[in-house]
Design a protein around this motif. Structure first.
Motif, PDB file in Angstrom:
ATOM      1  N   LEU A  64       0.844  -1.204   0.000  1.00 18.85           N
ATOM      2  CA  LEU A  64       0.000   0.000   0.000  1.00 18.85           C
ATOM      3  C   LEU A  64       0.880   1.255   0.000  1.00 18.85           C
ATOM      4  O   LEU A  64       0.651   2.203  -0.760  1.00 18.85           O
ATOM      5  N   ASP A  66       3.982   1.437  -1.066  1.00 18.24           N
ATOM      6  CA  ASP A  66       4.644   1.502  -2.376  1.00 18.24           C
ATOM      7  C   ASP A  66       3.761   2.217  -3.392  1.00 18.24           C
ATOM      8  O   ASP A  66       4.214   3.085  -4.126  1.00 18.24           O
ATOM      9  N   LEU A  67       2.478   1.808  -3.419  1.00 19.51           N
ATOM     10  CA  LEU A  67       1.585   2.366  -4.424  1.00 19.51           C
ATOM     11  C   LEU A  67       1.254   3.827  -4.124  1.00 19.51           C
ATOM     12  O   LEU A  67       1.085   4.629  -5.030  1.00 19.51           O
ATOM     13  N   MET A  68       1.196   4.170  -2.830  1.00 13.56           N
ATOM     14  CA  MET A  68       0.850   5.548  -2.479  1.00 13.56           C
ATOM     15  C   MET A  68       2.014   6.507  -2.655  1.00 13.56           C
ATOM     16  O   MET A  68       1.828   7.667  -2.989  1.00 13.56           O
ATOM     17  N   LEU A  69       3.232   6.041  -2.393  1.00  8.38           N
ATOM     18  CA  LEU A  69       4.384   6.949  -2.383  1.00  8.38           C
ATOM     19  C   LEU A  69       5.148   6.970  -3.699  1.00  8.38           C
ATOM     20  O   LEU A  69       6.116   7.697  -3.853  1.00  8.38           O
ATOM     21  N   GLY A  70       4.731   6.125  -4.639  1.00  9.99           N
ATOM     22  CA  GLY A  70       5.392   6.139  -5.943  1.00  9.99           C
ATOM     23  C   GLY A  70       6.713   5.389  -5.970  1.00  9.99           C
ATOM     24  O   GLY A  70       7.480   5.520  -6.916  1.00  9.99           O
ATOM     25  N   THR A  71       6.999   4.586  -4.948  1.00  9.21           N
ATOM     26  CA  THR A  71       8.214   3.754  -4.986  1.00  9.21           C
ATOM     27  C   THR A  71       7.899   2.510  -5.819  1.00  9.21           C
ATOM     28  O   THR A  71       6.737   2.149  -5.962  1.00  9.21           O
ATOM     29  N   ALA A  73       6.777  -0.927  -6.874  1.00  9.17           N
ATOM     30  CA  ALA A  73       5.903  -1.832  -6.115  1.00  9.17           C
ATOM     31  C   ALA A  73       6.698  -3.047  -5.646  1.00  9.17           C
ATOM     32  O   ALA A  73       7.322  -3.727  -6.463  1.00  9.17           O
TER      33      ALA A  73
END
Lengths: 159, 281
Positions: A64, A66-71, A73
């Motif tokens: 979650l 990863d997907l929110m912070l743009g790192t 996945a």
């Protein structure tokens, strides 16, 4: 069933608050002291929460992030999963530790987490390794007692 | 602290399986855009969280603007009036210089540089990871923001847009270790690449030969090469030039002119094709 629903609500609420706290980043040297709040809350639930909240839970929270912070996945997901596994290995001991010893464990686990994230950073950008990147372990040690107090209260009332 | 009846099974195979899954996800994300729809959906879902996370910053800004006494406001007002006067004077000069520039370019038969249309934006979030110098702004696809767009503050170049969603955009700052910007030294037109160092107050120039004309306090501006950034915007000033005789290149560090860790109000730059070009070219 009601207790399980109640637990899910508390876990979701605490993770949400941790997300909000971590989004308000301080941009100065103090930023490095900012503990990874979402990780600490996740570790709390892995250590003291119901059986349901284990490695899979940590993995999903990481994904979650990863997907929110743009790192990429899987980056936080992997780091959360490995740190949660280490926490589970220590689980029996940690639950009998006094708060100061628990703080040391929280600091050590945060250090492990930062090591994994720094390794990812080095692979991605070929960046430099700086000591400041590990200061958040100190922040985690300072925040842990407060976290245990607040989430422990919820725990006592919840189930 | 003993609150559970059952303890969780500690399973190494389970952990390894999840690690393998994470590696598969990393590869899938790197080579395909399979997570783009999930990211877009989460962006919408997480908007209230960003708003909440930004509340302390907004309260601080509000208190700075409203809690200052009338004396403080009067002083600020005087300072702003003086600043406006200076800027107006410079603007008049700029209009004259612009006209002169057009005449000279016509004489040289050169193509006119693109005019730039700015759009103001506000900072609404900062990456919680201190290694990533990435910020979130309140402009997205709805405002015409695009990936690669240059972002400025009042003093100079801040960074570039790296991810755009409906109402938000992620901006990678020039101080991030993954960022590089082609620059030239104002005055001598020497070209180089300025790279981020992970420190908000320091950039470095890569592969600068010792014969290059560069000195402390030189102003570096974007060169426009590479097509990402419009030319001529200030990037930083040379802070130090160190030459180790054993090394083939000079170590040049640069202090960014933009307040990368402070600016809340930013400008997005939209290139507009020149309305008139000499000789129809």
């Amino acid at each position: 069933m009601a207790a399980r629903g109640n637990a899910a609500l508390q876990v979701a609420g605490s993770v949400g608050i941790a997300l909000v706290l971590s989004m308000n980043g301080v941009r100065s040297w103090a930023q490095f002291l900012m503990p990874p709040m979402v990780l600490l809350v996740t570790l709390y639930w892995v250590l003291f929460g119901p059986v349901l909240y284990g490695l899979g839970f940590a993995f999903l929270i990481g994904l979650l992030l990863d997907l929110m912070l743009g790192t990429p996945a899987g980056e936080y997901a992997l780091a959360f999963c490995v740190t949660a596994y280490l926490a589970q290995l220590l689980e029996h001991r940690v639950r009998h530790f006094t708060i100061p010893y628990q703080c040391l464990v929280a600091g050590a686990l945060t250090l492990m987490f930062q090591l994994i994230m720094v390794a990812f950073g080095l692979i991605e950008a070929g960046g430099t390794l700086r000591l400041a990147q590990f200061y958040s372990a100190l922040g985690a040690m300072l925040v842990w007692p407060l976290l245990v107090l607040l989430l422990g209260r919820l725990h006592d009332r919840g189930w | 602290m003993e609150k559970k009846i059952f303890t969780k099974p500690v399973s190494a195979p389970r952990m390894l399986l999840l690690v393998a899954l994470a590696v598969v996800l990393l590869l899938a994300d790197h080579y395909t855009g399979v997570f783009a729809p999930a990211r877009a959906w989460l962006e919408t879902a997480a908007r209230p969280l960003y708003w909440l996370g930004n509340v302390p910053g907004k309260v601080a800004a509000w208190s700075r603007a409203n809690v200052a006494g009338p004396g403080g406001l009067a002083v600020e007002n005087r300072q702003l009036q003086a600043e406006v006067l200076v800027l107006k004077g410079q603007l008049q000069q700029l209009a004259e210089l612009g006209a002169e520039n057009v005449r000279l370019r016509t004489l040289l038969n050169a193509q006119q540089t693109a005019k730039l249309r700015p759009l103001t934006a506000e900072l609404i979030g900062v990456s919680p990871d201190p290694r990533r110098h990435q910020i979130t702004i309140n402009r997205g696809e709805h405002d015409g923001t695009f990936v690669g767009q240059a972002v400025l503050d009042g003093a100079g170049l801040m960074g570039q847009v790296v991810q755009v969603s409906a109402a938000r955009a992620e901006v990678l700052l020039i101080s991030d270790e993954r960022h590089a910007v082609p620059i030239r030294v104002a005055g001598t037109d020497v070209r180089a690449i300025a790279e981020g160092t992970g420190d908000y107050r320091r950039l470095r120039l890569r592969h600068v030969p010792p014969t290059l004309e560069i000195a402390v306090d030189d102003l570096l501006v974007t060169s426009g090469l590479g097509g990402h950034f419009p030319a001529g915007y200030p990037v930083g000033r040379v802070a130090s030039v160190a030459h180790d005789t054993g090394q083939p290149f000079v170590e040049v560090t640069v202090t960014p002119v933009a307040e990368l860790d402070r600016s809340r109000h930013l400008l997005l730059v939209f290139p507009e094709p020149a309305s008139e070009s000499p000789h129809g070219s």
